[in-house]
Design an enzyme around this catalytic site. Structure first.
Site, PDB file in Angstrom:
ATOM      1  N   ARG A 183       0.830  -1.216   0.000  1.00 24.67           N
ATOM      2  CA  ARG A 183       0.000   0.000   0.000  1.00 24.67           C
ATOM      3  C   ARG A 183       0.861   1.263   0.000  1.00 24.67           C
ATOM      4  O   ARG A 183       0.494   2.274   0.613  1.00 24.67           O
ATOM      5  CB  ARG A 183      -0.967   0.032   1.175  1.00 24.67           C
ATOM      6  CG  ARG A 183      -1.740  -1.249   1.395  1.00 24.67           C
ATOM      7  CD  ARG A 183      -2.547  -1.677   0.202  1.00 24.67           C
ATOM      8  NE  ARG A 183      -3.240  -2.934   0.449  1.00 24.67           N
ATOM      9  CZ  ARG A 183      -3.893  -3.607  -0.493  1.00 24.67           C
ATOM     10  NH1 ARG A 183      -3.924  -3.173  -1.735  1.00 24.67           N
ATOM     11  NH2 ARG A 183      -4.508  -4.710  -0.207  1.00 24.67           N
ATOM     12  N   LYS A 302       0.911  -8.544  14.018  1.00 25.19           N
ATOM     13  CA  LYS A 302      -0.387  -8.815  13.387  1.00 25.19           C
ATOM     14  C   LYS A 302      -0.583 -10.322  13.496  1.00 25.19           C
ATOM     15  O   LYS A 302       0.163 -11.098  12.886  1.00 25.19           O
ATOM     16  CB  LYS A 302      -0.338  -8.375  11.927  1.00 25.19           C
ATOM     17  CG  LYS A 302      -1.539  -8.793  11.085  1.00 25.19           C
ATOM     18  CD  LYS A 302      -1.476  -8.155   9.701  1.00 25.19           C
ATOM     19  CE  LYS A 302      -2.582  -8.613   8.779  1.00 25.19           C
ATOM     20  NZ  LYS A 302      -2.537  -7.951   7.468  1.00 25.19           N
ATOM     21  N   GLU A 306      -5.822 -12.074   8.194  1.00 29.89           N
ATOM     22  CA  GLU A 306      -5.437 -12.125   6.783  1.00 29.89           C
ATOM     23  C   GLU A 306      -4.301 -13.124   6.543  1.00 29.89           C
ATOM     24  O   GLU A 306      -3.335 -12.846   5.843  1.00 29.89           O
ATOM     25  CB  GLU A 306      -5.031 -10.739   6.273  1.00 29.89           C
ATOM     26  CG  GLU A 306      -6.181  -9.750   6.320  1.00 29.89           C
ATOM     27  CD  GLU A 306      -5.840  -8.385   5.739  1.00 29.89           C
ATOM     28  OE1 GLU A 306      -4.673  -7.982   5.827  1.00 29.89           O
ATOM     29  OE2 GLU A 306      -6.749  -7.742   5.204  1.00 29.89           O
ATOM     30  N   ASP A 380     -11.783  -0.779   7.802  1.00 36.22           N
ATOM     31  CA  ASP A 380     -10.407  -0.696   7.299  1.00 36.22           C
ATOM     32  C   ASP A 380     -10.114   0.643   6.615  1.00 36.22           C
ATOM     33  O   ASP A 380     -10.104   0.709   5.393  1.00 36.22           O
ATOM     34  CB  ASP A 380     -10.162  -1.839   6.305  1.00 36.22           C
ATOM     35  CG  ASP A 380      -8.691  -2.021   6.014  1.00 36.22           C
ATOM     36  OD1 ASP A 380      -7.871  -1.422   6.727  1.00 36.22           O
ATOM     37  OD2 ASP A 380      -8.368  -2.760   5.074  1.00 36.22           O
ATOM     38  N   GLU A 402      -4.365   3.435  15.606  1.00 37.08           N
ATOM     39  CA  GLU A 402      -3.660   3.227  14.342  1.00 37.08           C
ATOM     40  C   GLU A 402      -4.383   3.993  13.252  1.00 37.08           C
ATOM     41  O   GLU A 402      -5.526   3.678  12.910  1.00 37.08           O
ATOM     42  CB  GLU A 402      -3.592   1.736  13.984  1.00 37.08           C
ATOM     43  CG  GLU A 402      -2.899   1.483  12.649  1.00 37.08           C
ATOM     44  CD  GLU A 402      -2.706  -0.001  12.309  1.00 37.08           C
ATOM     45  OE1 GLU A 402      -2.392  -0.801  13.209  1.00 37.08           O
ATOM     46  OE2 GLU A 402      -2.883  -0.346  11.119  1.00 37.08           O
ATOM     47  N   GLU A 408      -4.444   4.399   1.051  1.00 41.14           N
ATOM     48  CA  GLU A 408      -4.864   3.153   0.400  1.00 41.14           C
ATOM     49  C   GLU A 408      -6.234   3.259  -0.251  1.00 41.14           C
ATOM     50  O   GLU A 408      -6.427   2.844  -1.393  1.00 41.14           O
ATOM     51  CB  GLU A 408      -4.861   2.023   1.441  1.00 41.14           C
ATOM     52  CG  GLU A 408      -5.367   0.708   0.896  1.00 41.14           C
ATOM     53  CD  GLU A 408      -5.323  -0.419   1.922  1.00 41.14           C
ATOM     54  OE1 GLU A 408      -4.842  -0.191   3.044  1.00 41.14           O
ATOM     55  OE2 GLU A 408      -5.784  -1.522   1.575  1.00 41.14           O
TER      56      GLU A 408
HETATM   57  C1  GCV Z   1      -0.703  -4.862   5.776  1.00 40.06           C
HETATM   58  C2  GCV Z   1      -5.794  -3.982   4.772  1.00 40.06           C
HETATM   59  C3  GCV Z   1      -4.785  -3.737   3.694  1.00 40.06           C
HETATM   60  C4  GCV Z   1      -3.627  -4.717   3.810  1.00 40.06           C
HETATM   61  C5  GCV Z   1      -3.022  -4.561   5.191  1.00 40.06           C
HETATM   62  C6  GCV Z   1      -4.097  -4.819   6.230  1.00 40.06           C
HETATM   63  C7  GCV Z   1      -3.586  -4.614   7.634  1.00 40.06           C
HETATM   64  O1  GCV Z   1      -6.412  -5.198   4.586  1.00 40.06           O
HETATM   65  O2  GCV Z   1      -5.394  -3.838   2.447  1.00 40.06           O
HETATM   66  O3  GCV Z   1      -2.694  -4.434   2.805  1.00 40.06           O
HETATM   67  O4  GCV Z   1      -1.927  -5.430   5.369  1.00 40.06           O
HETATM   68  O5  GCV Z   1      -5.158  -3.939   6.031  1.00 40.06           O
HETATM   69  O6  GCV Z   1      -3.805  -3.534   8.152  1.00 40.06           O
HETATM   70  O7  GCV Z   1      -2.988  -5.504   8.198  1.00 40.06           O
END
Ligand code: GCV
Length: 721
Positions: A183, A302, A306, A380, A402, A408
């Site tokens: 991003r 994290k 995801e 998000d 955050e 993005e």
């Molecule tokens: C770093 C969103 C973004 C991802 C990012 C994620 C996060 O999904 O599209 O690129 O990953 O947030 O904050 O962990």
């Protein structure tokens, strides 16, 4: 000649040369090249000729370099750093002569980063003192003093005391070890891992300088989608080099740690946080890190989101994972920043509810050196979201904000959007957690819950290898603004806009008067032309650029736009009230009361919480359909206004910036129309109502918009009108 003397020379040469050709924005808000009238120049010159810096640290040398640059570039003069008859003394409070110290209210130095800038009178003469408890506080005081000159303020009887309200003010780089940036819209990563630790690029010093000037005191170097290799010994040597460079600027280094690193690097069969071998692996890794980097800040994690590994993978909770690392970091004063952005593998009934459901029950269970890092909204980083309901719901946990500085979902590298306005909206939101006035700012700065040991604010960086650092020249303002609001989360967006414009371009009042509203309104403009009235996540789901309300074919339903907008023949929007997912229940009763009535909910959040009939009568007396179209058009009009304002700004900025911004605004205007046209055509299928008369004829069909491919080849950026 020591390193800093040669650095002074090099930097001055470097900056001056750039300036000869064109004003390079590499210098960001620290170019010291704004026009200054002769009278002010003389006044300033006469007041800063002789300065005594009573500290012999590397930070002291940085202070000296900075002041000398200011004098050379802004005042065409040089400073003599002297101990005889100085006009300014820069010294730690303990090193000040007692006759000066007694004139200073040292009680107001509330922490190690606080500073005082004060004019005192000694033998009928003015003496300016910059003081604090540490070298870093002197650096912050110096930057604040310099800012007064950049803003052309009267410094004759200056008296400023300031302290950061938030302890950890951190940039999160989503930089990968291969040099790419997730991003990132400003080129590649500025960390040259291949050449580190040997090559200490000048850009690392520039980065530290810019950050120190706005009070940022931490940086997470690598992506939260982490690569375990950052924890290998060769990479730690590279990290150490950066940490050594940043230390005198008051910046600590942090890393994201891949939770499965004990498997990948340690060749263990598991990364279970309760497994003794796993704990030993982390223990020895942490000890290795601190041997190299004694002031290492800690880890950002994290986990179980995801596809990232985490404690849940081994049947353990977030608390068990976070506390294991926190226990090991504790002896070194390290922290764990554990992200609440959990986006699980299994699709949940409402993605907006997941973080709250997973984290709120753990309130009070995290160790004291754990901060739970929460995105500003529950989905998000959308152009507008309601605040994240975890704020106010975890009184016994240090919650850290955050924000995303990189754009993005807000036009990436090509749209001018001034984000401090978004940050301000979030930070000033009332959570009612301890009665009226319990703003998010007060939660994250610790005012509301004084027993929180650590406070923090993170911003996902928008920095890259582009010569202007951020791609869009105005994206620099978002980096600047993040720093200012992390220092004091009550700082208004308007004051930041004025400061940044003045420091970067000119203090000319006509320029400031016209450009401040442009910046301030730019955030509402992007909401209007992308996602008005609480719409969200209707962008193209692959690259997050451009409209994609029709997206229905991603591998998971909750990546699809249709999951979020739920358009059908009855209406539009996601029902998050009692009749739907009831995400509203996660908010305090005051918000529930207001939001659980479709007539009293602020319209900005209407479609976030309600599935609203197309012919619903809005506050303006028109239908939802008509009003939504009005907002889309309003967004387009606002960008047109921005363009018109910018047309008059040529006399105030250098030609490159003028032309680049002009071109980018053209793209933004064109894409605002793209958003309007595509979204209205798509939603019209369901609304089955004519486009209101104020929408210009749309020259293309919906299929045309669906078929468009991004990115476009340079020079053939389409026009949507
Ligand atoms: C770093 C969103 C973004 C991802 C990012 C994620 C996060 O999904 O599209 O690129 O990953 O947030 O904050 O962990």
């Amino acid at each position: 000649m020591n390193r800093y003397n040669s650095l002074i020379g090099l930097l001055i040469l470097f900056f001056s040369c750039n300036f000869c050709f064109s004003q390079s924005s590499e210098e960001l808000w620290l170019s010291y090249s704004q026009p200054l009238n002769n009278k002010l120049k003389e006044t300033y010159t006469s007041k800063i000729k002789h300065i005594q810096i009573k500290t012999f640290s590397e930070t002291g040398e940085i202070i000296k370099t900075e002041l000398q640059m200011l004098a050379t570039k802004m005042l065409d003069t040089s400073i003599s750093f002297t101990s005889t008859t100085p006009q300014i003394i820069i010294a730690k409070i303990d090193n000040l002569d007692s006759k000066f110290k007694q004139k200073i209210n040292s009680q107001s130095l509330v922490n190690n980063e606080s500073f005082i800038i004060q004019t005192i009178t000694v033998h009928q003469k003015d003496l300016l003192i910059i003081t604090g408890k540490t070298d870093i506080s002197l650096l912050y005081g110096t930057y604040c003093f310099i800012k007064q000159l950049q803003l052309h303020k009267d410094i004759s009887s200056i008296s400023i005391t300031d302290s950061p309200k938030i302890q950890l003010r951190i940039l999160n780089h989503w930089d990968n070890l291969d040099g790419t940036v997730e991003r990132g819209y400003a080129g590649f990563s500025i960390w040259d891992w291949h050449l580190l630790p040997g090559f200490k690029k000048e850009i690392y010093y520039e980065y530290a300088r810019a950050n120190a000037s706005i009070g940022i005191n931490g940086t997470v170097l690598n992506n939260v989608n982490s690569n375990a290799y950052i924890l290998t010994s060769p990479y730690l040597q590279k990290v150490k080099t950066l940490a050594d460079i940043f230390r005198p600027y008051g910046i600590k280094v942090y890393l994201t740690a891949r939770f499965s690193a004990p498997i990948e690097l340690g060749k263990l069969p598991t990364a279970d946080p309760l497994n003794e071998e796993v704990i030993q692996w982390w223990k020895s890794k942490i000890s290795e890190i601190y041997k190299e980097i004694p002031d290492f800040g800690g880890f950002l994690i994290k986990a179980n989101s995801e596809g990232q590994p985490g404690p849940n993978t081994y049947g353990r909770s977030h608390v068990e994972g976070a506390n294991m690392l926190a226990t090991l970091l504790e002896p070194y004063q390290g922290v764990v920043m554990w992200r609440a952005f959990v986006y699980s593998e299994q699709q949940s009934e409402d993605r907006a509810k997941q973080a709250f459901n997973e984290f709120a029950p753990f309130d009070g269970a995290f160790k004291e050196n754990v901060l739970v890092q929460v995105k500003n909204g529950p989905i998000d980083f959308q152009p507008r979201e309601p605040y994240h309901p975890l704020f106010g719901a975890m009184p016994k946990t240090s919650l850290m904000m955050e924000f995303q500085i990189t754009q993005e979902y807000l036009g990436q590298g090509s749209h001018l959007v001034f984000l401090p306005k978004l940050y301000e909206e979030v930070l000033s939101t009332d959570t009612y957690a301890k009665g009226k006035g319990s703003t998010i700012a007060k939660i994250i700065d610790g005012e509301l819950y004084q027993d929180h040991r650590i406070t923090g604010m993170a911003g996902v960086a928008n920095i890259g290898t582009e010569t202007n650092w951020t791609g869009h020249p105005f994206a620099q303002a978002n980096w600047y603004g993040f720093g200012r609001q992390a220092w004091d989360p009550t700082t208004s967006a308007e004051s930041i806009a004025k400061e940044w414009l003045s420091m970067t371009f000119t203090t000319d009042s006509l320029f400031i008067q016209q450009m401040t509203p442009l910046l301030i309104n730019s955030r509402e403009a992007v909401v209007n032309y992308m996602t008005p009235l609480g719409l969200h996540h209707i962008m193209n789901a692959e690259h997050h650029y451009g409209p994609g309300p029709w997206i229905a074919n991603m591998s998971r339903p909750d990546w699809n736009s249709i999951y979020y907008h739920r358009a059908d023949s009855l209406g539009l929007g996601f029902d998050r009230t009692q009749t739907g997912s009831n995400a509203l229940e996660q908010y305090p009763k005051e918000i529930q009361e207001q939001f659980s009535n479709i007539h009293t909910i602020p319209e900005a959040y209407l479609l976030w919480f309600y599935h609203v009939p197309w012919d619903f009568k809005m506050k303006n007396g028109h239908t939802l359909w008509y009003t939504m179209a009005w907002y889309y058009q309003q967004g387009v009009n606002e960008v047109k206004n921005m363009q018109q304002t910018w047309e008059h700004m040529q006399p105030y900025v250098n030609n490159d910036i003028y032309q680049d911004t002009r071109m980018l605004l053209e793209i933004q205007y064109s894409e605002a129309q793209w958003w309007r046209n595509a979204c209205l055509l798509y939603f019209q299928q369901f609304a089955k109502m004519p486009l209101p008369e104020f929408i210009p004829e749309i020259p293309h069909t919906l299929d045309y918009y669906k078929a468009l491919k991004f990115p476009y080849a340079p020079g053939i950026h389409p026009s949507w009108n």
